[in-house]
Design a protein around this motif. Structure first.
Motif, PDB file in Angstrom:
ATOM      1  N   PRO A 109       0.813  -1.223   0.000  1.00  0.00           N
ATOM      2  CA  PRO A 109       0.000   0.000   0.000  1.00  0.00           C
ATOM      3  C   PRO A 109       0.849   1.276   0.000  1.00  0.00           C
ATOM      4  O   PRO A 109       0.531   2.235  -0.695  1.00  0.00           O
ATOM      5  CB  PRO A 109      -0.816  -0.098   1.285  1.00  0.00           C
ATOM      6  CG  PRO A 109      -0.656  -1.478   1.808  1.00  0.00           C
ATOM      7  CD  PRO A 109       0.518  -2.100   1.141  1.00  0.00           C
ATOM      8  N   LYS A 110       1.923   1.270   0.771  1.00  0.00           N
ATOM      9  CA  LYS A 110       2.743   2.483   0.892  1.00  0.00           C
ATOM     10  C   LYS A 110       3.303   2.903  -0.465  1.00  0.00           C
ATOM     11  O   LYS A 110       3.242   4.063  -0.854  1.00  0.00           O
ATOM     12  CB  LYS A 110       3.905   2.200   1.855  1.00  0.00           C
ATOM     13  CG  LYS A 110       3.976   3.200   2.960  1.00  0.00           C
ATOM     14  CD  LYS A 110       5.116   2.925   3.878  1.00  0.00           C
ATOM     15  CE  LYS A 110       5.254   4.136   4.778  1.00  0.00           C
ATOM     16  NZ  LYS A 110       6.055   3.856   5.937  1.00  0.00           N
ATOM     17  N   ALA A 111       3.849   1.914  -1.177  1.00  0.00           N
ATOM     18  CA  ALA A 111       4.445   2.192  -2.486  1.00  0.00           C
ATOM     19  C   ALA A 111       3.373   2.626  -3.480  1.00  0.00           C
ATOM     20  O   ALA A 111       3.583   3.545  -4.278  1.00  0.00           O
ATOM     21  CB  ALA A 111       5.165   0.948  -3.003  1.00  0.00           C
ATOM     22  N   ARG A 112       2.203   1.976  -3.432  1.00  0.00           N
ATOM     23  CA  ARG A 112       1.121   2.314  -4.361  1.00  0.00           C
ATOM     24  C   ARG A 112       0.631   3.739  -4.108  1.00  0.00           C
ATOM     25  O   ARG A 112       0.396   4.504  -5.055  1.00  0.00           O
ATOM     26  CB  ARG A 112      -0.034   1.309  -4.212  1.00  0.00           C
ATOM     27  CG  ARG A 112      -1.175   1.509  -5.183  1.00  0.00           C
ATOM     28  CD  ARG A 112      -0.764   1.220  -6.619  1.00  0.00           C
ATOM     29  NE  ARG A 112      -1.800   1.565  -7.591  1.00  0.00           N
ATOM     30  CZ  ARG A 112      -1.560   2.086  -8.791  1.00  0.00           C
ATOM     31  NH1 ARG A 112      -0.307   2.317  -9.176  1.00  0.00           N
ATOM     32  NH2 ARG A 112      -2.534   2.366  -9.619  1.00  0.00           N
ATOM     33  N   VAL A 113       0.493   4.100  -2.830  1.00  0.00           N
ATOM     34  CA  VAL A 113       0.027   5.453  -2.502  1.00  0.00           C
ATOM     35  C   VAL A 113       1.038   6.486  -2.997  1.00  0.00           C
ATOM     36  O   VAL A 113       0.664   7.507  -3.593  1.00  0.00           O
ATOM     37  CB  VAL A 113      -0.238   5.592  -0.984  1.00  0.00           C
ATOM     38  CG1 VAL A 113      -0.461   7.043  -0.602  1.00  0.00           C
ATOM     39  CG2 VAL A 113      -1.445   4.741  -0.584  1.00  0.00           C
ATOM     40  N   ALA A 114       2.321   6.207  -2.813  1.00  0.00           N
ATOM     41  CA  ALA A 114       3.359   7.140  -3.287  1.00  0.00           C
ATOM     42  C   ALA A 114       3.272   7.304  -4.807  1.00  0.00           C
ATOM     43  O   ALA A 114       3.366   8.418  -5.331  1.00  0.00           O
ATOM     44  CB  ALA A 114       4.737   6.611  -2.881  1.00  0.00           C
ATOM     45  N   GLU A 115       3.036   6.185  -5.490  1.00  0.00           N
ATOM     46  CA  GLU A 115       2.915   6.200  -6.949  1.00  0.00           C
ATOM     47  C   GLU A 115       1.727   7.067  -7.394  1.00  0.00           C
ATOM     48  O   GLU A 115       1.831   7.858  -8.325  1.00  0.00           O
ATOM     49  CB  GLU A 115       2.619   4.761  -7.387  1.00  0.00           C
ATOM     50  CG  GLU A 115       3.387   4.213  -8.560  1.00  0.00           C
ATOM     51  CD  GLU A 115       3.152   2.699  -8.625  1.00  0.00           C
ATOM     52  OE1 GLU A 115       4.071   1.952  -8.276  1.00  0.00           O
ATOM     53  OE2 GLU A 115       2.030   2.284  -8.998  1.00  0.00           O
ATOM     54  N   LEU A 116       0.610   6.889  -6.675  1.00  0.00           N
ATOM     55  CA  LEU A 116      -0.608   7.624  -7.048  1.00  0.00           C
ATOM     56  C   LEU A 116      -0.474   9.121  -6.756  1.00  0.00           C
ATOM     57  O   LEU A 116      -0.945   9.949  -7.536  1.00  0.00           O
ATOM     58  CB  LEU A 116      -1.816   7.051  -6.295  1.00  0.00           C
ATOM     59  CG  LEU A 116      -2.239   5.657  -6.743  1.00  0.00           C
ATOM     60  CD1 LEU A 116      -3.262   5.066  -5.788  1.00  0.00           C
ATOM     61  CD2 LEU A 116      -2.807   5.695  -8.155  1.00  0.00           C
ATOM     62  N   LEU A 117       0.180   9.446  -5.637  1.00  0.00           N
ATOM     63  CA  LEU A 117       0.392  10.865  -5.308  1.00  0.00           C
ATOM     64  C   LEU A 117       1.195  11.520  -6.421  1.00  0.00           C
ATOM     65  O   LEU A 117       0.926  12.655  -6.837  1.00  0.00           O
ATOM     66  CB  LEU A 117       1.132  10.997  -3.968  1.00  0.00           C
ATOM     67  CG  LEU A 117       0.324  10.619  -2.717  1.00  0.00           C
ATOM     68  CD1 LEU A 117       1.228  10.596  -1.481  1.00  0.00           C
ATOM     69  CD2 LEU A 117      -0.845  11.593  -2.498  1.00  0.00           C
ATOM     70  N   ASP A 118       2.160  10.760  -6.937  1.00  0.00           N
ATOM     71  CA  ASP A 118       3.002  11.248  -8.013  1.00  0.00           C
ATOM     72  C   ASP A 118       2.205  11.374  -9.319  1.00  0.00           C
ATOM     73  O   ASP A 118       2.232  12.404  -9.981  1.00  0.00           O
ATOM     74  CB  ASP A 118       4.153  10.239  -8.161  1.00  0.00           C
ATOM     75  CG  ASP A 118       5.261  10.799  -9.006  1.00  0.00           C
ATOM     76  OD1 ASP A 118       5.538  12.004  -8.850  1.00  0.00           O
ATOM     77  OD2 ASP A 118       5.819  10.045  -9.821  1.00  0.00           O
ATOM     78  N   LEU A 119       1.473  10.326  -9.645  1.00  0.00           N
ATOM     79  CA  LEU A 119       0.727  10.255 -10.905  1.00  0.00           C
ATOM     80  C   LEU A 119      -0.304  11.382 -11.020  1.00  0.00           C
ATOM     81  O   LEU A 119      -0.496  11.971 -12.077  1.00  0.00           O
ATOM     82  CB  LEU A 119       0.015   8.894 -10.972  1.00  0.00           C
ATOM     83  CG  LEU A 119      -0.372   8.331 -12.315  1.00  0.00           C
ATOM     84  CD1 LEU A 119       0.858   8.130 -13.192  1.00  0.00           C
ATOM     85  CD2 LEU A 119      -1.080   6.990 -12.138  1.00  0.00           C
TER      86      LEU A 119
END
Ligand code: ATP
Ligand code: MG
Length: 239
Positions: A109-119
């Protein structure tokens, strides 16, 4: 394989037949647009596909599975964004995405959230409470939430309605890229004809609960002898 096959969907609310025998087919990576005047039945159609309301008749299959019988599996592979859906306002942007990532059982989840914040270019807003955000900022959080489970089908009800022209353009580019590169199928509604023209492979025009015209933007403008999709809309809506 078809991502979505909906056949002869009908929904009545008392005396109003909101959706009257709609059939839809969406393939992998396709972007399908539902257009039509206010009250035509677009949102009602999407809500049936999301299992939020039950059709009076008709069938819905996604990934070859019947929605009613395989609700959890089907719903775990799709997602939804609309400006009228409220997210928990007291949570920070990052917390909201984290909650949804965990609800969907995302592996990291942590990595996915970081990815989405970026995207979605939400990095600078990650510690802001959702209820403090502007409507356009909230729209971007909605879209990030809708991507959290890497859905094979994204259902988007007027996804860019609150966005300024620059943000709208960025989001359209992002969505088209997600369809073309990641094969995510999309079913979107919009009142922005340029957006539909630019994004959608196929378009279904709805009027009073029925599909009254279908085709690509080029096919529809050809058939109606129109210069733009906007002109097609006016001709169809006023005929
Ligand atoms: N929960 C409900 N109860 C009663 N009537 C409803 C309900 N939801 C929708 N309707 C009616 O069904 C019809 C279709 O509404 P719907 O929201 O699907 O239209 P739409 O095409 O999404 O319009 P818009 O472009 O304004 O978003 C309308 O006449 C609406 O008033
Ligand atoms: Mg609607």
């Amino acid at each position: 394989m078809s991502i979505l096959e909906a056949a002869a969907l009908t929904k009545r609310f008392g005396p109003v037949t909101a959706v009257d025998g709609i059939s839809l087919d969406v393939g992998p990576g396709e972007i399908i647009g539902l257009l039509g005047p206010n009250g035509a039945g677009k949102s009602t159609t999407l809500h049936m596909l999301l299992g939020l309301i039950t059709p009076d008749s008709g069938s819905i299959r996604m990934f070859g599975l019947e929605l009613g019988a395989h609700r959890i599996e089907v719903l775990s592979r799709i997602n939804f964004a609309a400006s009228y859906v409220d997210l928990p306002g007291v949570l920070h942007v990052r917390e909201v995405l984290d909650v949804f990532a965990r609800l969907y059982g995302v592996r990291n989840p942590k990595a996915r959230v970081a990815e989405l914040l970026d995207l979605l270019e939400l990095g600078p807003l990650r510690r802001r409470r959702v209820m403090e955000l502007s409507s356009g900022q909230r729209t971007r959080v909605q879209l990030a939430k809708a991507l959290v489970n890497e859905p094979s089908l994204l259902i988007l009800d007027e996804p860019t309605a609150n966005l300024d022209p620059d943000a709208g353009d960025r989001i359209r580019n992002l969505l088209v890229r997600l369809a073309r590169e990641n094969g995510r199928a999309m079913l979107i509604t919009s009142h922005n004809m340029q957006e539909v023209e630019r994004m959608c492979d196929r378009i279904h025009f709805m009027s009073a609960g029925r599909v009254v015209a279908s085709g690509s933007a080029a096919e529809l403008t050809g058939v109606y002898g129109a210069d733009s999709l906007e002109e097609v809309f006016l001709k169809v809506a006023r005929s």
